[in-house]
Scaffold this motif. Sequence first.
Motif, PDB file in Angstrom:
ATOM      1  N   ILE A   1       0.441  -1.201  -0.101  1.00  0.00           N
ATOM      2  CA  ILE A   1       0.226   0.127   0.159  1.00  0.00           C
ATOM      3  C   ILE A   1       0.267   1.001  -0.014  1.00  0.00           C
ATOM      4  O   ILE A   1       2.379   0.926   0.233  1.00  0.00           O
ATOM      5  CB  ILE A   1      -1.028  -0.365   1.495  1.00  0.00           C
ATOM      6  N   ASP A   2       0.529   2.170  -0.389  1.00  0.00           N
ATOM      7  CA  ASP A   2       0.969   3.666  -0.616  1.00  0.00           C
ATOM      8  C   ASP A   2       0.599   3.815   1.321  1.00  0.00           C
ATOM      9  O   ASP A   2      -0.404   3.895   1.821  1.00  0.00           O
ATOM     10  CB  ASP A   2       0.610   4.770  -1.912  1.00  0.00           C
ATOM     11  N   ILE A   3       1.709   4.590   1.591  1.00  0.00           N
ATOM     12  CA  ILE A   3       1.791   5.287   2.465  1.00  0.00           C
ATOM     13  C   ILE A   3       2.130   7.007   2.706  1.00  0.00           C
ATOM     14  O   ILE A   3       3.237   7.557   1.797  1.00  0.00           O
ATOM     15  CB  ILE A   3       2.302   4.928   3.697  1.00  0.00           C
ATOM     16  N   GLN A   4       0.936   7.852   2.525  1.00  0.00           N
ATOM     17  CA  GLN A   4       1.436   9.209   2.705  1.00  0.00           C
ATOM     18  C   GLN A   4       1.771   9.691   3.898  1.00  0.00           C
ATOM     19  O   GLN A   4       1.043   9.623   5.238  1.00  0.00           O
ATOM     20  CB  GLN A   4       0.412  10.246   2.691  1.00  0.00           C
ATOM     21  N   ILE A   5       2.986  10.075   4.551  1.00  0.00           N
ATOM     22  CA  ILE A   5       3.893  10.544   5.652  1.00  0.00           C
ATOM     23  C   ILE A   5       3.365  12.083   5.783  1.00  0.00           C
ATOM     24  O   ILE A   5       3.896  12.514   5.066  1.00  0.00           O
ATOM     25  CB  ILE A   5       5.714   9.925   5.847  1.00  0.00           C
ATOM     26  N   LEU A   6       3.273  12.632   7.581  1.00  0.00           N
ATOM     27  CA  LEU A   6       2.916  13.929   7.543  1.00  0.00           C
ATOM     28  C   LEU A   6       3.977  13.765   8.600  1.00  0.00           C
ATOM     29  O   LEU A   6       4.685  13.457   8.558  1.00  0.00           O
ATOM     30  CB  LEU A   6       1.695  14.032   8.172  1.00  0.00           C
ATOM     31  N   ARG A   7       4.186  14.919   8.737  1.00  0.00           N
ATOM     32  CA  ARG A   7       5.177  15.739  10.081  1.00  0.00           C
ATOM     33  C   ARG A   7       4.728  15.496  10.857  1.00  0.00           C
ATOM     34  O   ARG A   7       4.141  15.092  11.013  1.00  0.00           O
ATOM     35  CB  ARG A   7       5.889  17.561   9.783  1.00  0.00           C
ATOM     36  N   THR A   8       6.587  14.865  11.230  1.00  0.00           N
ATOM     37  CA  THR A   8       5.896  14.621  12.978  1.00  0.00           C
ATOM     38  C   THR A   8       5.382  15.452  13.984  1.00  0.00           C
ATOM     39  O   THR A   8       5.633  16.703  13.623  1.00  0.00           O
ATOM     40  CB  THR A   8       7.196  13.485  13.241  1.00  0.00           C
ATOM     41  N   GLU A   9       3.975  14.573  14.860  1.00  0.00           N
ATOM     42  CA  GLU A   9       3.169  15.383  15.796  1.00  0.00           C
ATOM     43  C   GLU A   9       4.237  16.370  16.646  1.00  0.00           C
ATOM     44  O   GLU A   9       4.278  17.414  17.733  1.00  0.00           O
ATOM     45  CB  GLU A   9       2.500  14.908  16.560  1.00  0.00           C
ATOM     46  N   ALA A  10       6.024  15.296  17.334  1.00  0.00           N
ATOM     47  CA  ALA A  10       6.741  15.704  18.077  1.00  0.00           C
ATOM     48  C   ALA A  10       8.454  15.602  17.658  1.00  0.00           C
ATOM     49  O   ALA A  10       8.365  14.749  16.887  1.00  0.00           O
ATOM     50  CB  ALA A  10       6.817  14.799  19.518  1.00  0.00           C
ATOM     51  N   GLN A  11       8.566  16.824  17.100  1.00  0.00           N
ATOM     52  CA  GLN A  11       9.871  16.694  16.899  1.00  0.00           C
ATOM     53  C   GLN A  11      11.243  15.616  16.896  1.00  0.00           C
ATOM     54  O   GLN A  11      11.083  15.596  17.827  1.00  0.00           O
ATOM     55  CB  GLN A  11      10.666  18.586  16.982  1.00  0.00           C
TER      56      GLN A  11
END
Length: 308
Positions: free
Chosen positions: A162-172
């Motif tokens: 499956i394709d995975i759309q990665i978003l920016r981390t919630e904690a740096q």
Amino acid sequence: VQVKQGGAFANLPLVTNQTFSQHVKLESFNVQLGLNDRRPRPAPVQISGSPAVATMPAGETLQLDMLWRSLQDHPGVFIVNATLDDPQGFRWATREVEPVDRMYPSWMWSENEVIRDQIRLEIPPEVPPGRYVLNLKLFDRGRPLPVMGTDGLPQGTQAKLIDIQILRTEAQAREREVKILERKRQKLNDDLELLGNSLGDSEVSAGGELELALIWRATRDVPKEFQARLRIVGDRDRVAGELLVPPTGTGNPVNTWERNDIFRGQYRIPIDRAAPSGNARLIVELLDPATNQPVGRAEIGRVTVKGR
């Protein structure tokens, strides 16, 4: 361990029916957010579109649940390899384990037996936002098994799940937890610095490629976009190889970075076929795209070029 002889579990939400060398079939799977200190049980991820895309932030555990069906008695001694890869083939996360955490070895499986399995894949927080692919390989005694097509012929050894759309981390990402071969802080300009790098090989051939990873850090909220120019420079400042790219990909524009953001970039620098043999410097330049002029520069290492 969950096993059914000759029967059927309810399929997991994502049906795949990937067959590995007539030994075993992955009938279905699911992806969730795995356990952590704040989450006592798995949580669903958003899955939408056709073909399906799962969306989740970096810095999380991707829990992959699988439903295997053995196609013969004693099908093999398996190792399951799950990876998160980008369209250029760079690997961002990997996990390799025996099925069901060694609790039920695959050489004991019987024909038509159904086995529920699970892998937890840690996605590092410095993975930049963008589109990735969750891939799966199955090894039998160290040998990758071919994935069979609908025509019954081998279609390589890697199954795309499956394709995975990665978003920016919630904690740096925290600097001390980022894995990198050489830690070396180098300022590029008032906005950005490098924290370190990893060279795939310090010796490259003319006509080949140099693989490189860089760790970038924003020293303040970045007000504008920049490009990265990666150069291999030999004697008399002759450029033996060059690559011009967004620092960490088109899905993560620099002008969206906030102070203390840390991201990894991975690159392949093409080497000129006519490049002569000799030692060369590896240089990172930060370009202002409005003027195409350098606004920052760092020499990060040296490589040896072998001419043709």
